[in-house]
Design a protein around this motif. Structure first.
Motif, short mmCIF file in Angstrom:
data_model
loop_
_atom_site.label_atom_id
_atom_site.label_comp_id
_atom_site.label_asym_id
_atom_site.label_seq_id
_atom_site.Cartn_x
_atom_site.Cartn_y
_atom_site.Cartn_z
N UNK A 143 0.82 -1.21 0.00
CA UNK A 143 0.00 0.00 0.00
C UNK A 143 0.84 1.25 0.00
N UNK A 144 2.13 1.10 0.23
CA UNK A 144 2.99 2.27 0.24
C UNK A 144 3.96 2.21 1.41
N UNK A 145 4.73 3.27 1.56
CA UNK A 145 5.71 3.37 2.64
C UNK A 145 5.15 4.27 3.74
N UNK A 146 5.23 3.79 4.97
CA UNK A 146 4.73 4.53 6.12
C UNK A 146 5.90 4.79 7.06
N UNK A 147 6.21 6.05 7.31
CA UNK A 147 7.38 6.35 8.14
C UNK A 147 7.06 7.44 9.15
N UNK A 148 7.34 7.16 10.41
CA UNK A 148 7.13 8.15 11.46
C UNK A 148 8.29 9.12 11.46
N UNK A 149 7.99 10.42 11.45
CA UNK A 149 9.03 11.44 11.36
C UNK A 149 8.85 12.53 12.41
N UNK A 150 8.55 12.10 13.64
CA UNK A 150 8.39 13.04 14.74
C UNK A 150 7.09 12.79 15.47
N UNK A 151 6.91 13.48 16.60
CA UNK A 151 5.67 13.32 17.34
C UNK A 151 4.49 13.80 16.50
#
Length: 423
Positions: free
Chosen positions: A360-368
């Protein structure tokens, strides 16, 4: 040894045994529950399922423990699936038996979903003096450790000691390292400011051996987004490319960069790189030609072992060389579903079919409260909206009370995806 194409069905009353309760194993079990009425045994060494992609949110208290680490007995309540707690000691593929806790479990079909372990590449002190981030225990231990270091920093007069207390070294610039750095760069200031500390004194350092971060990603846009996001965090994030860690000592990381040796004083060193196959997988009598360079098991497109068609393997411990997939959650849970359908086909006397995986794609956490989401490698959504899509997408996978949340927000996720993909 029997023919690779032959499956012995002399005892159809034997259970389907699943080793490992991660995404591949748990979802194989849950799908089999709906497709098969026979006995199913799920074996794991922990009482709790761990939704690893959201451990960052657990560290920052953005989600609650019970949401991402539910107990297996609760997940499997009234399902007809038997959960066994224990560490697998040995697997006899010829006799079709699994041994653990001094007991032997015979199987009709076997699913290998044991995941991976951490590899420290033989670097002196790495295992002893760094922190991993794979379980809820790791998460809470890291949080307690970091809070303690911030407290010490506020009470020390020694400038160098304070600087070390406020420095976090992250070994590895892949997705895990980047997500950890972005999370801590926002989170640590929220803990340090109430203690009277200056958030500008906090320093996050990524030690990346390669020449770029997110080397495994094919998207230059995502890499640029991540680099920009790291520079926009509350605390500073330094990325040291071309840095090869040579040793880890208590409070110090020794690395080589540009032909010179350097020592970084850091009271916290987090290891986010390096996976090794589970020792049980290593011990299987599978020849080298049916393993890859990382010692993972090579499987057919149907996810079966070539020599043992009654054995399926998925997740981090296996790879289909004709269609390699990244070792991420959305791949593993689809593989689990494919295994369940293929086992049902075999029981019905039909041929198994190749597993299909739709990313479905790339999911990346990039901070609060912020994430970057790339959909079909074409469209990017960032910030709080990206975080909303990331959480909704992950929670949609959860076999927990999160389903209640999805019932209320599923329309939101689908509508956002629809709008993006029709631009």
């Amino acid at each position: 040894m029997r023919s690779p194409a032959q499956i012995d069905e002399t005892n159809n009353d034997l259970p389907i045994v699943i080793l490992g309760g991660g995404f591949a194993g748990l979802f194989a079990a849950l799908h089999l529950r709906d497709l098969h009425s026979g006995p199913i045994i799920l074996i794991d060494q922990s009482w709790n399922f761990v939704f690893k992609p959201l451990l960052y949110e657990l560290l920052s208290s953005e989600v609650k423990l019970e949401l991402i680490c539910p107990r297996y007995d609760a997940l499997l309540h009234k399902s007809g699936i038997t959960f066994v707690l224990g560490r697998v000691e040995a697997i006899d593929l010829d006799q079709k038996q699994v041994k653990l806790n001094g007991l032997t479990y015979s199987y009709r079909y076997l699913v290998l979903a044991l995941g991976s372990t951490t590899s420290y590449f033989g670097i002196p002190g790495a295992k002893e003096h760094t922190r991993s981030f794979r379980t809820a225990y790791d998460t809470f231990a890291l949080g307690q450790h970091l809070r303690n270091r911030l407290q010490i920093a506020t009470q020390t007069e020694d400038i160098e000691e304070r600087r070390a207390m406020l420095t976090v070294a992250i070994v590895g610039g892949g997705a895990s390292g980047v997500e950890m750095a972005a999370t801590l760069a926002d989170l640590l200031p929220t803990w340090y400011i109430p203690l009277g500390g200056n958030p500008q004194d906090i320093r996050i350092v990524i030690l990346q051996r390669g020449s770029e971060i997110l080397k495994e990603s094919k998207s230059d846009r995502l890499r640029e987004t991540a680099q920009s996001a790291l520079q926009e965090r509350t605390a500073s994030v330094n990325i040291l490319l071309g840095s090869e860690v040579k040793a880890v000592h208590p409070g110090t990381v020794e690395f080589e960069r540009n032909g010179q040796r350097w020592r970084l004083a850091a009271a916290t060193v987090i290891w986010t790189t390096g996976n090794a196959t589970n020792p049980v997988i290593d011990s299987l009598p599978i020849p080298a030609e049916n393993r890859d360079e990382h010692n993972r098991l090579l499987v057919k497109p149907t996810l079966q072992l070539p020599e043992f068609p009654e054995v399926f393997a998925a997740g981090d411990c296996a790879i289909d060389p004709s269609n390699p997939q990244p070792a991420i959650a959305q791949v593993a849970y689809q593989q689990g579903a494919a295994i369940a359908h293929n086992i049902k086909a075999l029981i019905a006397g039909k041929s198994p079919t190749p597993a299909t995986v739709n990313l479905r794609g790339t999911l990346m956490k990039l901070g609060l409260h912020e994430s970057a989401v790339e959909i079909c490698d074409r469209y990017e959504v960032k910030g709080q909206l990206g975080q909303a899509i990331r959480l909704a997408t992950y929670l949609e996978l959860m076999p927990t009370p999160a389903r209640n949340f999805i019932n209320r927000t599923g329309w939101f996720t689908e509508e956002i995806l629809k709008r993006i993909t029709t631009v």
